[in-house]
Design a protein around this motif. Structure first.
Motif, PDB file in Angstrom:
ATOM      1  N   HIS A 176       0.872  -1.186   0.000  1.00 33.11           N
ATOM      2  CA  HIS A 176       0.000   0.000   0.000  1.00 33.11           C
ATOM      3  C   HIS A 176       0.898   1.222   0.000  1.00 33.11           C
ATOM      4  O   HIS A 176       1.758   1.368   0.872  1.00 33.11           O
ATOM      5  CB  HIS A 176      -0.915   0.023   1.225  1.00 33.11           C
ATOM      6  CG  HIS A 176      -1.641   1.323   1.364  1.00 33.11           C
ATOM      7  ND1 HIS A 176      -2.608   1.735   0.481  1.00 33.11           N
ATOM      8  CD2 HIS A 176      -1.498   2.342   2.256  1.00 33.11           C
ATOM      9  CE1 HIS A 176      -3.051   2.922   0.834  1.00 33.11           C
ATOM     10  NE2 HIS A 176      -2.384   3.314   1.906  1.00 33.11           N
ATOM     11  N   ALA A 199      -6.037   3.808   2.578  1.00 33.69           N
ATOM     12  CA  ALA A 199      -5.877   2.360   2.771  1.00 33.69           C
ATOM     13  C   ALA A 199      -7.169   1.604   2.490  1.00 33.69           C
ATOM     14  O   ALA A 199      -7.133   0.468   2.006  1.00 33.69           O
ATOM     15  CB  ALA A 199      -5.378   2.055   4.180  1.00 33.69           C
ATOM     16  N   THR A 227      -7.215   0.335  -0.998  1.00 32.43           N
ATOM     17  CA  THR A 227      -6.360  -0.840  -1.180  1.00 32.43           C
ATOM     18  C   THR A 227      -7.025  -2.089  -0.619  1.00 32.43           C
ATOM     19  O   THR A 227      -7.079  -3.129  -1.283  1.00 32.43           O
ATOM     20  CB  THR A 227      -4.981  -0.620  -0.521  1.00 32.43           C
ATOM     21  OG1 THR A 227      -4.378   0.539  -1.094  1.00 32.43           O
ATOM     22  CG2 THR A 227      -4.074  -1.818  -0.715  1.00 32.43           C
TER      23      THR A 227
END
Length: 137
Positions: free
Chosen positions: A82, A89, A92
């Motif tokens: 990431h 995040a 991701t």
């Protein structure tokens, strides 16, 4: 905690000032680790799980009284990089769980999930990097 009641800041704020008490640290990386109950529903943001902030120590190291230890069992992990701040995040993780995993031929395994916050990790920086480890079988 839960995804809806994310107390990561509180967790890390409690861990970071005390981490120097840990003897026999094996590496400088920090670990963000999650254990989920069996059959955890990732689509329910209110479901609770356990989150850890930590560092890797030698197995024979004495753990100070105000710390707990957890051992990460061996097994296969899918590893993702990431790049970006913590605020991105979710994108991701969404890709991992909604696209990669269903098309991978693997299933989630019932072991801890974790992220390694290494030398390129910079809290809340768009150039930050962390490795994401998802247990698979």
């Amino acid at each position: 905690m839960s995804f809806a009641d994310n107390r990561s800041f509180e967790l890390w704020s409690g861990f970071m000032p005390k981490r120097k008490k840990l003897a026999n640290v094996r590496r400088n990386d920090l670990f963000s680790l999650q254990t989920y109950p069996k059959g955890f529903d990732f689509s329910d943001a209110t479901r609770e799980f356990t989150k850890w902030a930590g560092a890797a120590v030698n197995p024979e190291a004495e753990i100070p009284e105000d710390f707990k230890s957890i051992e990460i069992p061996e097994g296969k992990y899918a590893v993702f990089l990431h790049v970006g701040s913590g605020q991105t995040a979710a994108i991701t993780f969404g890709h991992i769980f909604n696209h990669w995993l269903p098309n991978s031929g693997f299933e989630l395994d019932d072991r801890p999930h974790f992220e390694i916050l290494g030398a390129k990790y910079k809290n809340n920086d768009p150039d930050s990097e962390e490795e994401i480890f998802i247990p698979i079988r």
